[in-house]
Enzyme design. Structure first.
Site, PDB file in Angstrom:
ATOM      1  N   SER A  43      37.573  46.148  37.908  1.00  0.00           N
ATOM      2  CA  SER A  43      37.447  45.186  36.754  1.00  0.00           C
ATOM      3  C   SER A  43      36.018  45.261  36.382  1.00  0.00           C
ATOM      4  O   SER A  43      35.169  45.904  36.728  1.00  0.00           O
ATOM      5  CB  SER A  43      37.603  43.709  37.702  1.00  0.00           C
ATOM      6  OG  SER A  43      37.143  42.548  36.743  1.00  0.00           O
TER       7      SER A  43
ATOM      8  N   TYR B 170      36.328  37.655  44.541  1.00  0.00           N
ATOM      9  CA  TYR B 170      37.181  38.757  43.785  1.00  0.00           C
ATOM     10  C   TYR B 170      36.039  39.782  43.249  1.00  0.00           C
ATOM     11  O   TYR B 170      36.375  40.758  43.352  1.00  0.00           O
ATOM     12  CB  TYR B 170      37.858  37.769  42.445  1.00  0.00           C
ATOM     13  CG  TYR B 170      38.445  38.896  41.588  1.00  0.00           C
ATOM     14  CD1 TYR B 170      39.865  39.073  42.061  1.00  0.00           C
ATOM     15  CD2 TYR B 170      37.830  39.294  40.434  1.00  0.00           C
ATOM     16  CE1 TYR B 170      40.563  39.938  41.224  1.00  0.00           C
ATOM     17  CE2 TYR B 170      38.563  40.060  39.638  1.00  0.00           C
ATOM     18  CZ  TYR B 170      39.815  40.539  40.078  1.00  0.00           C
ATOM     19  OH  TYR B 170      40.627  41.204  39.110  1.00  0.00           O
TER      20      TYR B 170
END
Length: 239
Positions: free
Chosen positions: A134, A147
């Site tokens: 990400s 996350y």
């Protein structure tokens, strides 16, 4: 990498970015197996010509099911895409279970699958591992602490094994998506990239044997971080 005629495994491939990656690879001539947790979504993918394996990657049994599901097959492309968010709150111990599930799915499962499937990948002579991290692996946001931590750790792992596997015939690529419109990001404000457009950039990276693919606005974040990591962190922490 020319994927025509090759066998690919896409985790989390029944929905979101993973589904679109699977469709891109299928369109390029690959045979694709997808994994997921929803029987209904897996059935829909099977109807489109995909192989399917049911498995929850936050659990050892799910990892086992996937490894056994491709055992003995000429696997040449592993796309570790499956990921979940976490509602972790450092002031609330009850959210530790959510944190653990996020860590297991986003970090431990890709590591376990790489380790268990590497002999099959290596046996093909030319193969690829794609780890989907990400833009938040570059600089975190406060409301996604766990996350972000899993994606940063997976980024570090990816860079390390790329070096370890150099010359082995197994290429390691990292894909860094921006904020993408999926079920996981539903309700988030701001402009989002479509899952299809994100997957198209990742597929182009696979075909080009890229080491790293910064997708969409992640290109800008990576540039800012290269100039000033502190500035990138200040921008993203409240994102």
């Amino acid at each position: 990498m020319d994927v025509r005629g090759m066998l690919a495994l896409v985790t989390g491939g029944s929905d979101g970015i993973g589904r679109e990656i699977a469709l891109q690879l299928q369109g390029l001539g690959a045979a694709v197996i997808v994994t997921g947790r929803s029987a209904e979504k897996l059935a829909a993918m099977q109807a489109l010509g995909f192989g399917t394996i049911a498995g929850d990657l936050s659990e050892a049994a799910g990892i086992d099911a996937i490894a056994k599901g491709v055992a003995g097959k000429p696997l040449a492309l592993l796309v570790n895409n499956a990921g979940v968010g976490s509602d972790y709150d450092p002031a609330n111990a009850a959210t530790l279970a959510s944190a653990a599930r996020c860590i297991d799915t986003n970090l431990y499962a890709p590591i376990a699958l790489v380790t268990r499937l590497l002999p099959q990948l290596s046996a093909q002579g030319k193969a690829m591992i794609v780890n989907v991290t990400s833009g938040l692996a570059i600089a975190p946001r406060a409301n996604g602490a766990i996350y972000c931590a899993t994606k940063a750790a997976l980024r570090s792992y990816t860079q390390a094994i790329r070096h370890l596997l150099k010359g082995s015939g197994v290429h390691v690529m990292e894909a860094l998506p921006p904020l993408v419109a999926t079920n996981m990001t539903s309700g988030r404000g701001g402009k989002m990239m479509t899952a299809r457009d994100c997957a198209a950039e990742i597929a182009r990276g696979i075909r080009a044997d890229s080491d790293e693919v910064a997708v969409g606005q992640t290109k800008i974040l990576r540039l800012v971080h290269s100039i000033s990591p502190a500035l990138a962190r200040r921008i993203m922490i409240r994102y």
